[in-house]
Design a protein around this motif. Structure first.
Motif, PDB file in Angstrom:
ATOM      1  N   ARG A 231       0.837  -1.203   0.098  1.00 54.61           N
ATOM      2  CA  ARG A 231       0.125   0.140   0.037  1.00 54.61           C
ATOM      3  C   ARG A 231       0.951   1.166   0.004  1.00 54.61           C
ATOM      4  NH1 ARG A 231      -2.687  -4.104   1.388  1.00 54.61           N
ATOM      5  NH2 ARG A 231      -4.937  -4.057   1.252  1.00 54.61           N
ATOM      6  N   ILE A 232       1.928   1.239   0.429  1.00 59.44           N
ATOM      7  CA  ILE A 232       2.883   2.505   0.438  1.00 59.44           C
ATOM      8  C   ILE A 232       4.225   2.292  -0.372  1.00 59.44           C
ATOM      9  CG2 ILE A 232       3.982   4.056   2.094  1.00 59.44           C
ATOM     10  CD1 ILE A 232       2.427   2.537   4.313  1.00 59.44           C
ATOM     11  N   PRO A 233       4.102   3.262  -1.544  1.00 58.00           N
ATOM     12  CA  PRO A 233       5.209   2.833  -2.370  1.00 58.00           C
ATOM     13  C   PRO A 233       6.579   3.307  -1.731  1.00 58.00           C
ATOM     14  CG  PRO A 233       3.408   3.956  -3.536  1.00 58.00           C
ATOM     15  CD  PRO A 233       2.891   3.776  -1.992  1.00 58.00           C
ATOM     16  N   GLY A 234       7.634   2.437  -1.967  1.00 58.29           N
ATOM     17  CA  GLY A 234       8.829   2.777  -1.352  1.00 58.29           C
ATOM     18  C   GLY A 234       8.957   2.718  -0.114  1.00 58.29           C
ATOM     19  N   VAL A 235       8.087   2.082   0.800  1.00 58.71           N
ATOM     20  CA  VAL A 235       8.312   1.988   2.353  1.00 58.71           C
ATOM     21  C   VAL A 235       9.456   1.517   2.770  1.00 58.71           C
ATOM     22  CG1 VAL A 235       6.804   0.198   2.586  1.00 58.71           C
ATOM     23  CG2 VAL A 235       6.627   1.769   4.533  1.00 58.71           C
ATOM     24  N   ARG A 236       9.974   2.148   3.846  1.00 61.48           N
ATOM     25  CA  ARG A 236      11.120   1.522   4.447  1.00 61.48           C
ATOM     26  C   ARG A 236      10.569   0.773   5.746  1.00 61.48           C
ATOM     27  NH1 ARG A 236      16.307   4.673   6.971  1.00 61.48           N
ATOM     28  NH2 ARG A 236      17.740   2.983   7.229  1.00 61.48           N
ATOM     29  N   LEU A 237      10.792  -0.332   5.994  1.00 62.79           N
ATOM     30  CA  LEU A 237      10.217  -1.517   6.838  1.00 62.79           C
ATOM     31  C   LEU A 237      11.509  -2.003   7.469  1.00 62.79           C
ATOM     32  CD1 LEU A 237       7.668  -3.330   4.762  1.00 62.79           C
ATOM     33  CD2 LEU A 237       7.224  -2.343   6.750  1.00 62.79           C
ATOM     34  N   ILE A 238      11.436  -1.672   8.854  1.00 62.64           N
ATOM     35  CA  ILE A 238      12.269  -2.398   9.974  1.00 62.64           C
ATOM     36  C   ILE A 238      11.524  -3.484  10.598  1.00 62.64           C
ATOM     37  CG2 ILE A 238      14.186  -2.324  11.584  1.00 62.64           C
ATOM     38  CD1 ILE A 238      14.607  -0.813   9.033  1.00 62.64           C
ATOM     39  N   SER A 239      11.530  -4.772  10.177  1.00 65.46           N
ATOM     40  CA  SER A 239      10.732  -5.625  11.070  1.00 65.46           C
ATOM     41  C   SER A 239      11.464  -6.609  11.770  1.00 65.46           C
ATOM     42  CB  SER A 239      10.137  -6.577   9.780  1.00 65.46           C
ATOM     43  OG  SER A 239       9.441  -5.787   8.679  1.00 65.46           O
ATOM     44  N   CYS A 240      11.003  -6.817  12.939  1.00 62.19           N
ATOM     45  CA  CYS A 240      11.752  -7.543  14.370  1.00 62.19           C
ATOM     46  C   CYS A 240      10.886  -8.794  14.661  1.00 62.19           C
ATOM     47  CB  CYS A 240      11.837  -6.555  15.394  1.00 62.19           C
ATOM     48  SG  CYS A 240      12.438  -4.843  15.038  1.00 62.19           S
ATOM     49  N   GLU A 241      11.806  -9.971  14.609  1.00 57.34           N
ATOM     50  CA  GLU A 241      11.044 -11.048  14.987  1.00 57.34           C
ATOM     51  C   GLU A 241      12.137 -11.848  15.875  1.00 57.34           C
ATOM     52  OE1 GLU A 241       9.254 -14.182  16.261  1.00 57.34           O
ATOM     53  OE2 GLU A 241       8.067 -12.437  15.409  1.00 57.34           O
ATOM     54  N   PRO A 242      11.981 -12.430  17.065  1.00 58.49           N
ATOM     55  CA  PRO A 242      13.010 -13.013  17.844  1.00 58.49           C
ATOM     56  C   PRO A 242      13.212 -14.613  17.563  1.00 58.49           C
ATOM     57  CG  PRO A 242      11.109 -12.478  19.263  1.00 58.49           C
ATOM     58  CD  PRO A 242      10.908 -11.916  17.983  1.00 58.49           C
ATOM     59  N   ALA A 243      11.851 -15.138  17.454  1.00 54.50           N
ATOM     60  CA  ALA A 243      11.758 -16.579  17.227  1.00 54.50           C
ATOM     61  C   ALA A 243      12.549 -17.189  16.077  1.00 54.50           C
ATOM     62  CB  ALA A 243      10.398 -17.269  17.452  1.00 54.50           C
ATOM     63  N   PRO A 244      13.391 -18.025  16.160  1.00 56.47           N
ATOM     64  CA  PRO A 244      14.213 -18.663  15.083  1.00 56.47           C
ATOM     65  C   PRO A 244      13.499 -18.944  13.874  1.00 56.47           C
ATOM     66  CG  PRO A 244      15.340 -19.284  17.053  1.00 56.47           C
ATOM     67  CD  PRO A 244      14.034 -18.644  17.472  1.00 56.47           C
ATOM     68  N   ALA A 245      12.514 -19.962  14.226  1.00 61.40           N
ATOM     69  CA  ALA A 245      11.824 -20.486  12.928  1.00 61.40           C
ATOM     70  C   ALA A 245      10.796 -19.635  12.475  1.00 61.40           C
ATOM     71  CB  ALA A 245      11.026 -21.682  13.593  1.00 61.40           C
ATOM     72  N   THR A 246      10.375 -18.669  13.128  1.00 63.50           N
ATOM     73  CA  THR A 246       9.389 -17.622  12.507  1.00 63.50           C
ATOM     74  C   THR A 246      10.268 -16.668  11.687  1.00 63.50           C
ATOM     75  OG1 THR A 246       8.048 -18.084  14.616  1.00 63.50           O
ATOM     76  CG2 THR A 246       7.397 -16.279  13.148  1.00 63.50           C
ATOM     77  N   PHE A 247      11.463 -16.309  12.441  1.00 57.98           N
ATOM     78  CA  PHE A 247      12.392 -15.393  11.835  1.00 57.98           C
ATOM     79  C   PHE A 247      12.713 -15.938  10.338  1.00 57.98           C
ATOM     80  CE2 PHE A 247      16.471 -13.781  10.343  1.00 57.98           C
ATOM     81  CZ  PHE A 247      16.322 -12.416  10.480  1.00 57.98           C
ATOM     82  N   ALA A 248      12.839 -16.970  10.328  1.00 59.75           N
ATOM     83  CA  ALA A 248      13.419 -17.442   8.912  1.00 59.75           C
ATOM     84  C   ALA A 248      12.433 -17.249   7.952  1.00 59.75           C
ATOM     85  CB  ALA A 248      13.686 -19.298   8.996  1.00 59.75           C
ATOM     86  N   CYS A 249      10.989 -17.701   8.225  1.00 59.79           N
ATOM     87  CA  CYS A 249       9.827 -17.469   7.263  1.00 59.79           C
ATOM     88  C   CYS A 249       9.848 -15.810   7.050  1.00 59.79           C
ATOM     89  CB  CYS A 249       8.652 -17.720   7.889  1.00 59.79           C
ATOM     90  SG  CYS A 249       8.612 -19.521   8.333  1.00 59.79           S
ATOM     91  N   LEU A 250      10.014 -14.956   7.946  1.00 54.68           N
ATOM     92  CA  LEU A 250       9.882 -13.526   7.925  1.00 54.68           C
ATOM     93  C   LEU A 250      10.823 -13.182   6.717  1.00 54.68           C
ATOM     94  CD1 LEU A 250       9.153 -10.436   8.624  1.00 54.68           C
ATOM     95  CD2 LEU A 250      10.893 -10.779  10.246  1.00 54.68           C
ATOM     96  N   ALA A 251      12.320 -13.668   6.995  1.00 49.48           N
ATOM     97  CA  ALA A 251      13.382 -13.335   5.959  1.00 49.48           C
ATOM     98  C   ALA A 251      13.022 -13.687   4.715  1.00 49.48           C
ATOM     99  CB  ALA A 251      14.606 -13.774   6.549  1.00 49.48           C
ATOM    100  N   ALA A 252      12.611 -14.886   4.524  1.00 47.79           N
ATOM    101  CA  ALA A 252      12.158 -15.331   3.102  1.00 47.79           C
ATOM    102  C   ALA A 252      11.018 -14.476   2.761  1.00 47.79           C
ATOM    103  CB  ALA A 252      11.647 -16.837   3.387  1.00 47.79           C
ATOM    104  N   ASN A 253       9.991 -14.285   3.361  1.00 43.14           N
ATOM    105  CA  ASN A 253       8.813 -13.509   2.754  1.00 43.14           C
ATOM    106  C   ASN A 253       9.171 -12.075   2.363  1.00 43.14           C
ATOM    107  OD1 ASN A 253       7.170 -15.851   2.958  1.00 43.14           O
ATOM    108  ND2 ASN A 253       6.602 -15.305   4.975  1.00 43.14           N
ATOM    109  N   LEU A 254      10.147 -11.650   3.228  1.00 45.92           N
ATOM    110  CA  LEU A 254      10.540 -10.191   2.900  1.00 45.92           C
ATOM    111  C   LEU A 254      11.416 -10.149   1.579  1.00 45.92           C
ATOM    112  CD1 LEU A 254      11.163  -8.495   6.517  1.00 45.92           C
ATOM    113  CD2 LEU A 254       9.054  -8.612   4.880  1.00 45.92           C
ATOM    114  N   THR A 255      12.375 -11.025   1.485  1.00 45.80           N
ATOM    115  CA  THR A 255      12.847 -11.163   0.312  1.00 45.80           C
ATOM    116  C   THR A 255      12.212 -11.217  -0.754  1.00 45.80           C
ATOM    117  OG1 THR A 255      14.911 -12.155   1.564  1.00 45.80           O
ATOM    118  CG2 THR A 255      14.883 -12.541  -0.874  1.00 45.80           C
ATOM    119  N   ALA A 256      11.156 -12.280  -0.894  1.00 44.76           N
ATOM    120  CA  ALA A 256      10.412 -12.465  -2.023  1.00 44.76           C
ATOM    121  C   ALA A 256       9.454 -11.344  -2.137  1.00 44.76           C
ATOM    122  CB  ALA A 256       9.479 -13.530  -1.694  1.00 44.76           C
TER     123      ALA A 256
END
Length: 260
Positions: free
Chosen positions: A70-95
């Motif tokens: 919804r926001i063109p060019g938005v700068r996102l800093i996304s924080c997640e501590p759980a290892p398994a969940t973070f792996a999903c977060l990183a993959a989804n943001l990369t994609a």
């Protein structure tokens, strides 16, 4: 509920066709349903193109993806501590949001470390502050509101029996603002399962004026809803507290705060 399909590989196909990586497709589908209602009122905040969002408790990144749409060019800093969940977060943001930054950390009042309780069967409820009674009550309320109470009775009784605990790093909003040279934060979104007051206490007076909107999920136990509302009002925000229909009868509320 939005229509989605779950694969045994723990992928989730969203209604628009995007396939995101998740720990548990059923849980992720419920999180997506909540975000799709725009529970944090993102569409009303008038965040400019290229604006900045800090997403604390980002889970697998569904809110971050919602914002990136919804926001063109938005700068996102996304924080997640759980290892398994973070792996999903990183993959989804990369994609789907390659300009976003994923941080494998908890956020709190002071930098350091803390013990994280992770629930493999309910990873969205991972927390630094456990409260089994609050968790069970909230699951039961949501299941009842969604009309699936019968199918989750055993889940309500047993979800916390399988737990994992990790020592995770803890940073603060102050540190994130400094490390990423954020002169302005258009939205600070917080969803950390009862640890929300600590996140807010980790913001010093110098940084509050930089934060223009706050959207925080608050568990109203031990007076926390009043505590959060008062804290934000004292810092010159216009504050609204509400409860989504799916959380009716639970402790979970959303507090929205905007600079006047």
């Amino acid at each position: 509920m939005d229509n989605y399909t779950a694969a045994p590989t723990s992928d989730l196909t969203l209604p628009d066709g995007r396939v995101v990586t998740c720990v548990n497709a059923r849980n992720a589908g419920l999180v997506w349903q909540e975000i799709r209602t725009d529970c944090y009122r993102l569409d009303l905040l008038d965040i400019p193109a290229g604006g900045s969002i800090i997403d604390v408790g980002a889970h697998i990144g569904l809110f971050s993806l919602f914002a990136a749409e919804r926001i063109p060019g938005v700068r996102l800093i996304s924080c997640e501590p759980a290892p398994a969940t973070f792996a999903c977060l990183a993959a989804n943001l990369t994609a789907f949001a390659p300009n976003a930054t994923a941080l494998n950390t908890a956020v709190g009042e002071q930098p350091g470390s803390a013990e994280l309780t992770y629930y493999p069967d309910a990873e969205a409820m991972t927390t630094l502050e456990t409260d089994d009674e609050d968790d069970r009550s909230n699951i039961a309320a949501v299941a009842s509101n969604l009309g699936i109470a019968d199918s989750v009775h055993d889940y309500v009784q047993t979800f916390s029996r399988r737990t994992e605990r990790y020592t995770v790093p803890v940073t603060t909003i102050d540190r994130i603002i400094a490390d990423h040279d954020l002169g302005r934060v258009d939205l600070l979104k917080i969803d950390v399962e009862r640890a929300e007051p600590a996140v807010l206490r980790g913001i010093t007076d110098d940084n509050w004026p930089k934060i223009h909107n706050v959207a925080v999920e608050v568990h109203d136990i031990h007076g926390r809803l009043s505590e959060v509302v008062t804290l934000l009002e004292q810092r010159d925000y216009r504050v609204e507290a509400l409860q989504e229909d799916m959380y009716r009868g639970s402790s979970v509320h959303i507090v929205l705060a905007s600079r006047t």
